[in-house]
Design a protein around this motif. Structure first.
Motif: not given
Length: 114
Positions: A67-71
């Protein structure tokens, strides 16, 4: 008379994980429409918006939670060459993993096993 059902097989878009103890590249599954991490099993589907994404493993790397953004600047959608590539095993809750201990967090960093 006993009958045996043959084992069923499924086709996976993910190349099997190697068994090496020292990962150099560690994969997660990413929804390319939102650049967020999703559960690894979605990369096994035929939906092209989900793709494996590999990070070059470093002890200080913090992996994103589901669910978190990927760098995107920290890795690649191109499968790295070599044998030390792990397609799965990064904790779904994010955090760090110890080198050679895929799926377990480093104590004190908030990963699985902390």
């Amino acid at each position: 008379m006993t009958t045996t059902t043959p084992p069923s097989t499924t086709t996976s878009r993910i190349t099997p994980t190697t068994d090496t103890a020292q990962p150099i590249h560690v994969g997660i599954c990413v929804d390319q429409t939102t650049d967020t991490r999703v559960i690894d099993d979605l990369c096994d589907t035929t939906d092209s918006r989900y793709a494996p994404f590999w990070y070059r493993h470093a002890d200080a790397l913090v992996y994103p939670a589901v669910g978190a953004a990927v760098v995107l600047a920290a890795g690649t959608f191109l499968r790295p060459s070599g044998t030390a590539v792990h397609d799965r095993g990064v904790p779904t809750s994010g955090g760090t993993i110890q080198r050679g201990v895929l799926g377990k967090g480093r104590p004190g960093t908030g990963g699985v096993g902390s």
